[in-house]
Structure formats: C-alpha cells, structure tokens
Design a protein around this motif. Structure first.
Motif, PDB file in Angstrom:
ATOM      1  N   THR A   1       0.834  -1.200   0.000  1.00 49.18           N
ATOM      2  CA  THR A   1       0.000   0.000   0.000  1.00 49.18           C
ATOM      3  C   THR A   1       0.871   1.254   0.000  1.00 49.18           C
ATOM      4  OG1 THR A   1      -0.063   0.152   2.413  1.00 49.18           O
ATOM      5  CG2 THR A   1      -1.752  -1.236   1.339  1.00 49.18           C
ATOM      6  N   ASN A   2       0.226   2.412  -0.130  1.00 46.86           N
ATOM      7  CA  ASN A   2       0.954   3.673  -0.018  1.00 46.86           C
ATOM      8  C   ASN A   2       1.639   3.798   1.339  1.00 46.86           C
ATOM      9  OD1 ASN A   2       0.040   4.323  -2.551  1.00 46.86           O
ATOM     10  ND2 ASN A   2      -1.470   5.820  -1.852  1.00 46.86           N
ATOM     11  N   GLU A   3       0.992   3.312   2.376  1.00 47.41           N
ATOM     12  CA  GLU A   3       1.579   3.378   3.717  1.00 47.41           C
ATOM     13  C   GLU A   3       2.844   2.525   3.796  1.00 47.41           C
ATOM     14  OE1 GLU A   3      -1.708   2.939   3.082  1.00 47.41           O
ATOM     15  OE2 GLU A   3      -2.196   5.009   3.629  1.00 47.41           O
ATOM     16  N   HIS A   4       2.837   1.371   3.144  1.00 48.33           N
ATOM     17  CA  HIS A   4       4.059   0.558   3.089  1.00 48.33           C
ATOM     18  C   HIS A   4       5.175   1.304   2.366  1.00 48.33           C
ATOM     19  CE1 HIS A   4       1.186  -2.996   3.603  1.00 48.33           C
ATOM     20  NE2 HIS A   4       2.045  -3.117   4.607  1.00 48.33           N
ATOM     21  N   LEU A   5       4.846   1.960   1.267  1.00 54.54           N
ATOM     22  CA  LEU A   5       5.848   2.730   0.524  1.00 54.54           C
ATOM     23  C   LEU A   5       6.485   3.794   1.408  1.00 54.54           C
ATOM     24  CD1 LEU A   5       4.080   3.310  -2.927  1.00 54.54           C
ATOM     25  CD2 LEU A   5       6.056   1.837  -2.494  1.00 54.54           C
ATOM     26  N   LEU A   6       5.655   4.521   2.144  1.00 51.06           N
ATOM     27  CA  LEU A   6       6.171   5.595   2.993  1.00 51.06           C
ATOM     28  C   LEU A   6       7.051   5.038   4.113  1.00 51.06           C
ATOM     29  CD1 LEU A   6       2.924   7.739   3.196  1.00 51.06           C
ATOM     30  CD2 LEU A   6       5.080   8.455   2.133  1.00 51.06           C
ATOM     31  N   THR A   7       6.603   3.971   4.755  1.00 46.54           N
ATOM     32  CA  THR A   7       7.385   3.373   5.843  1.00 46.54           C
ATOM     33  C   THR A   7       8.730   2.878   5.336  1.00 46.54           C
ATOM     34  OG1 THR A   7       5.393   2.722   7.047  1.00 46.54           O
ATOM     35  CG2 THR A   7       7.420   1.544   7.590  1.00 46.54           C
ATOM     36  N   LEU A   8       8.715   2.164   4.219  1.00 45.70           N
ATOM     37  CA  LEU A   8       9.954   1.640   3.662  1.00 45.70           C
ATOM     38  C   LEU A   8      10.877   2.779   3.223  1.00 45.70           C
ATOM     39  CD1 LEU A   8      11.699  -0.712   2.615  1.00 45.70           C
ATOM     40  CD2 LEU A   8      10.393  -0.600   0.475  1.00 45.70           C
ATOM     41  N   GLY A   9      10.319   3.755   2.525  1.00 47.70           N
ATOM     42  CA  GLY A   9      11.142   4.863   2.046  1.00 47.70           C
ATOM     43  C   GLY A   9      11.823   5.619   3.167  1.00 47.70           C
TER      44      GLY A   9
ATOM     45  N   GLU B   1      13.066  16.750  -6.794  1.00 47.57           N
ATOM     46  CA  GLU B   1      12.366  17.743  -5.981  1.00 47.57           C
ATOM     47  C   GLU B   1      11.457  17.098  -4.944  1.00 47.57           C
ATOM     48  OE1 GLU B   1       9.142  19.760  -8.702  1.00 47.57           O
ATOM     49  OE2 GLU B   1      10.626  18.717  -9.959  1.00 47.57           O
ATOM     50  N   PHE B   2      11.418  15.768  -4.917  1.00 49.94           N
ATOM     51  CA  PHE B   2      10.643  15.036  -3.928  1.00 49.94           C
ATOM     52  C   PHE B   2      11.569  14.550  -2.818  1.00 49.94           C
ATOM     53  CE2 PHE B   2       8.799  14.176  -8.182  1.00 49.94           C
ATOM     54  CZ  PHE B   2       7.660  14.961  -8.053  1.00 49.94           C
ATOM     55  N   ASP B   3      11.058  14.494  -1.600  1.00 47.60           N
ATOM     56  CA  ASP B   3      11.892  14.119  -0.459  1.00 47.60           C
ATOM     57  C   ASP B   3      11.053  13.281   0.504  1.00 47.60           C
ATOM     58  OD1 ASP B   3      13.478  13.929   1.809  1.00 47.60           O
ATOM     59  OD2 ASP B   3      14.083  16.028   1.792  1.00 47.60           O
TER      60      ASP B   3
ATOM     61  N   LEU C   1       7.416  13.780   3.334  1.00 55.34           N
ATOM     62  CA  LEU C   1       6.144  13.274   2.815  1.00 55.34           C
ATOM     63  C   LEU C   1       5.231  12.794   3.930  1.00 55.34           C
ATOM     64  CD1 LEU C   1       7.056  11.187  -0.370  1.00 55.34           C
ATOM     65  CD2 LEU C   1       5.630  13.244  -0.279  1.00 55.34           C
ATOM     66  N   GLY C   2       3.961  13.180   3.831  1.00 56.95           N
ATOM     67  CA  GLY C   2       2.941  12.618   4.702  1.00 56.95           C
ATOM     68  C   GLY C   2       2.082  11.665   3.900  1.00 56.95           C
ATOM     69  N   ALA C   3       0.780  11.712   4.117  1.00 57.86           N
ATOM     70  CA  ALA C   3      -0.119  10.818   3.379  1.00 57.86           C
ATOM     71  C   ALA C   3      -0.105  11.167   1.899  1.00 57.86           C
ATOM     72  CB  ALA C   3      -1.525  10.944   3.938  1.00 57.86           C
TER      73      ALA C   3
ATOM     74  N   THR D   1       2.442  10.738 -10.215  1.00 52.16           N
ATOM     75  CA  THR D   1       1.289  11.613 -10.025  1.00 52.16           C
ATOM     76  C   THR D   1       0.975  11.797  -8.544  1.00 52.16           C
ATOM     77  OG1 THR D   1       0.376  10.921 -12.160  1.00 52.16           O
ATOM     78  CG2 THR D   1      -1.133  11.964 -10.614  1.00 52.16           C
ATOM     79  N   MET D   2       1.033  10.733  -7.759  1.00 52.72           N
ATOM     80  CA  MET D   2       0.798  10.850  -6.317  1.00 52.72           C
ATOM     81  C   MET D   2       1.779  11.812  -5.669  1.00 52.72           C
ATOM     82  SD  MET D   2      -0.179   7.132  -4.703  1.00 52.72           S
ATOM     83  CE  MET D   2       1.466   6.468  -4.989  1.00 52.72           C
ATOM     84  N   LEU D   3       3.052  11.656  -6.004  1.00 55.35           N
ATOM     85  CA  LEU D   3       4.076  12.501  -5.400  1.00 55.35           C
ATOM     86  C   LEU D   3       3.896  13.958  -5.800  1.00 55.35           C
ATOM     87  CD1 LEU D   3       7.150  10.150  -5.864  1.00 55.35           C
ATOM     88  CD2 LEU D   3       6.030  10.742  -3.707  1.00 55.35           C
ATOM     89  N   SER D   4       3.556  14.160  -7.052  1.00 54.50           N
ATOM     90  CA  SER D   4       3.358  15.521  -7.541  1.00 54.50           C
ATOM     91  C   SER D   4       2.170  16.192  -6.855  1.00 54.50           C
ATOM     92  CB  SER D   4       3.153  15.497  -9.059  1.00 54.50           C
ATOM     93  OG  SER D   4       2.995  16.802  -9.574  1.00 54.50           O
ATOM     94  N   LEU D   5       1.049  15.482  -6.782  1.00 52.63           N
ATOM     95  CA  LEU D   5      -0.140  16.059  -6.160  1.00 52.63           C
ATOM     96  C   LEU D   5       0.035  16.246  -4.660  1.00 52.63           C
ATOM     97  CD1 LEU D   5      -3.105  14.312  -8.024  1.00 52.63           C
ATOM     98  CD2 LEU D   5      -1.832  16.379  -8.622  1.00 52.63           C
ATOM     99  N   ALA D   6       0.881  15.436  -4.038  1.00 53.53           N
ATOM    100  CA  ALA D   6       1.160  15.607  -2.611  1.00 53.53           C
ATOM    101  C   ALA D   6       1.811  16.953  -2.332  1.00 53.53           C
ATOM    102  CB  ALA D   6       2.050  14.477  -2.100  1.00 53.53           C
ATOM    103  N   GLN D   7       2.456  17.515  -3.351  1.00 47.87           N
ATOM    104  CA  GLN D   7       3.067  18.832  -3.217  1.00 47.87           C
ATOM    105  C   GLN D   7       2.187  19.937  -3.794  1.00 47.87           C
ATOM    106  OE1 GLN D   7       7.019  18.592  -4.952  1.00 47.87           O
ATOM    107  NE2 GLN D   7       7.844  17.578  -3.134  1.00 47.87           N
TER     108      GLN D   7
END
Length: 345
Positions: free
Chosen positions: A79-87, A220-222, A226-228, A325-331
């Motif tokens: 899931t997206n949450e797994h991606l964030l935790t791993l990253g 430009e992403f970090d 990143l949050g949700a 797209t997710m990363l871009s819209l998160a910003q």
C-alpha cells in the motif's frame, strides 16, 4: 614518514568490506513451495531475513551484511503506507556514515513501483538496490540466492553510487525508473524498454550506460517530508470501453486518474466526455498507454491535451505514472507542473 615495513603492511592489508543493510519486505524471494518441483505455485513471504542471509554464506565474501525485517507480505498487497514506511527507513539508513549500501528484498508483482518510488524520493547517492526472485528458494533452479548475492555486490560497489535506485535480477542491472515485470513465470521477467544499465558477472558489476532523468539527489521530492499520499487510480482502456470506472474512482475520492489507453494513450469516444467533466471538477487526467516494450504517449496526438488540460505520461507505464502523479499532487502541483515532471523524471 612511513617506514618500508609499515608501508608494505599497509599495502598488503585487505580492504575493508562495504557495510550493506538488507531490508526485507517478503515476496517470492522469501517464499516456499510444497516440493522442489513447485516453481510457480508456492506461498510467498515465509522465510525471515536472518534465514535468507545465513543461508547464503557467500555474502560474507563481498560485504558485511546485516538484515532488518520491515514487512513480511506478498507485494500485490503493498500500500501507499508501506511505501512511505519503507522509504523513510531507507533514507534513515542512507544517512548513516557506517552504511555503504542498501538492498531491499521485494515481491516481484509491484517491485517496479516501489523501486521508482524510492528512485524519486530518497535523497542519497549511496546505492539502493531492489531485488526479488521469480522462484521460491525451495524450487529446483531457484534464482533468489544468486539475485540476492548480485544485489549485495552491486550495493557494495563504489561504481554504483549516483545512479539512482537500481533493480538487480537475472544478472542484469536496471534503473528503477525504466524496469518493468514483463513475464510472470520465467526468471528473465524484468525488462527495461531502453535496455539494462549493466550486468553482474561472477561477482563484478559491468556498466554500459547511466540514467539521464532526474532522481534521488536531483529530485524535488523528499521522503523525509512526505505525509499521506493522495489517491490516484488507474482505469484500463479497451474496445467497448465505458466511463463507469472513471466516474467510480472519482466518486471514491481519486484526485487523479491514470488512463491506461490503447496505442498512443488513446481514449474511446464514449469516455472523453466523462474525462472532460472530471477534469472540470478538479480531477487530474493522465494519459498513459497499456502497450509494452517502449514508445511514449505524444502530447496533443489522439486527443487535444492542451484544450482539455490533460497530462501525458511520456514513456512511463500506468503503474509508474500513478507513483509520479501521487508525489506531484502531494506537493500541490497543477497540471503544468505535473506535465513538466513527466518529461523530467
């Protein structure tokens, strides 16, 4: 000044082994089948990382290796949450002076998505290598052990620095941006439309090209900021397509929809009005293509993207287009920024 004896001793001293951390997330590389003949039917995510490492004593010849069990799941459930935790864990390890490289073991179903996510968000020039296998370790001709050895070798080599996140499978080294799973039952499953970066042959990495798109330190992403992540869904184009899926995704809260179109990201006539309406409501529309093996979606070909304020995914496949797209819209990016990013990343 060194005396002759001291100098000779220094010259003969073995070089310190690189320090490599293996982050395990499950998948086939940690799988087990009922018999040695089961190479395609098995249970994924069964073997813990310590057992993977201890079962491959050859790792000690190329690096000082330690492992961490981050998850133990089959990758279709990432899931997206797994991606964030791993990253965030990869980034934390990369910031440590005593870590030279990081290997992530991963199921192959979504390995390419995780690799691209890390490629875009982990701000380091240290080697980060994602690896999996197509057969469980219990199978005849299992590929996981050599894949893992090769991945640790690449992660520990100074020549791997600055090339972004890499995927090592079947003796090949790929960039996490390009690589995709193109076969589901053979060991040569992972391919890059523009070719691999290099190969691993008998414990040494040989390089033939380098990635030119922006990544890691130049991104430009970090991950640390990143949050949700916003919801982005993929709708698959086909003959007799309707607008049902697109409307349902938007109603469920999608902030963008990636259209996996036929050919040049083509959109069926019956779908166009709904996509225009959704864009008017603020949902980003990204035209990608379901085709395999190269090529890219051309802006303002097939559809008037400028007029409709749609975005084209260039050469990224739908699943990778979703990640960007997710990363871009998160910003908080608008369609013009998102289009720029598709061309740069």
């Amino acid at each position: 000044m060194l005396c002759a004896a001291t100098f000779a001793a220094a010259q003969s001293a073995p070089a310190a082994k690189p320090q490599v951390v293996v982050l395990a997330t499950g998948g086939t590389i940690a799988g087990a089948g009922a018999t040695a003949a089961n190479s395609a039917s098995y249970q994924a995510a069964k073997v813990p990382v310590d057992k993977l490492i201890s079962g491959l004593p050859e790792l000690a010849n190329v690096a000082s290796v330690r492992g961490e069990q981050v998850f133990q799941i089959a990758s279709e459930s990432f899931t997206n949450e797994h991606l964030l935790t791993l990253g965030k864990r990869v980034a934390a390890l990369a910031a440590q002076a005593d870590v030279n490289g990081i290997v992530v073991t991963h199921g192959t179903d979504t390995l390419e998505e995780t690799a691209y996510f890390l490629h875009l968000t982990v701000r380091t020039d240290k080697p980060v290598v994602v690896v999996g296998s197509m057969r469980p370790g219990t199978a005849l001709s299992a590929d996981g052990a050599l894949n893992l050895l090769n991945a640790v070798t690449v992660a520990g080599e100074a020549s791997s620095r600055g090339k972004g996140v890499l995927v090592v499978m079947n003796d090949e080294i790929h960039t996490g941006r390009d690589v995709t799973k193109s076969i589901n039952i053979r060991t040569e499953a992972f391919k890059s439309p523009w070719g691999p970066l290099g190969m691993v042959v008998e414990g040494k990495a040989y390089w033939f090209r380098a990635p030119v798109k922006r990544h890691t330190l130049n991104s430009e992403f970090d991950i640390t900021k990143l949050g949700a992540l916003p919801r982005v869904d993929i709708a698959y184009g086909s003959g007799n397509a309707t607008d049902t899926a697109y409307k349902a995704f938007a109603a469920a809260g999608a902030k963008a929809i990636v259209h996996a179109g036929t050919g040049n990201g083509s959109v069926a006539n019956a779908v166009v009005p709904a996509l225009r309406e959704l864009r008017a409501q603020g949902v980003q529309i990204v035209r990608s293509a379901r085709v395999v093996g190269g090529g890219f979606v051309i802006r303002n070909a097939e559809q008037p993207d400028d007029q409709y304020d749609w975005v084209v995914a260039h050469d990224l496949n739908p699943q990778k287009a979703r990640i960007l797209t997710m990363l871009s819209l998160a910003q908080g990016a608008d369609s013009k920024t998102l289009q720029r990013q598709f061309l740069e990343y």
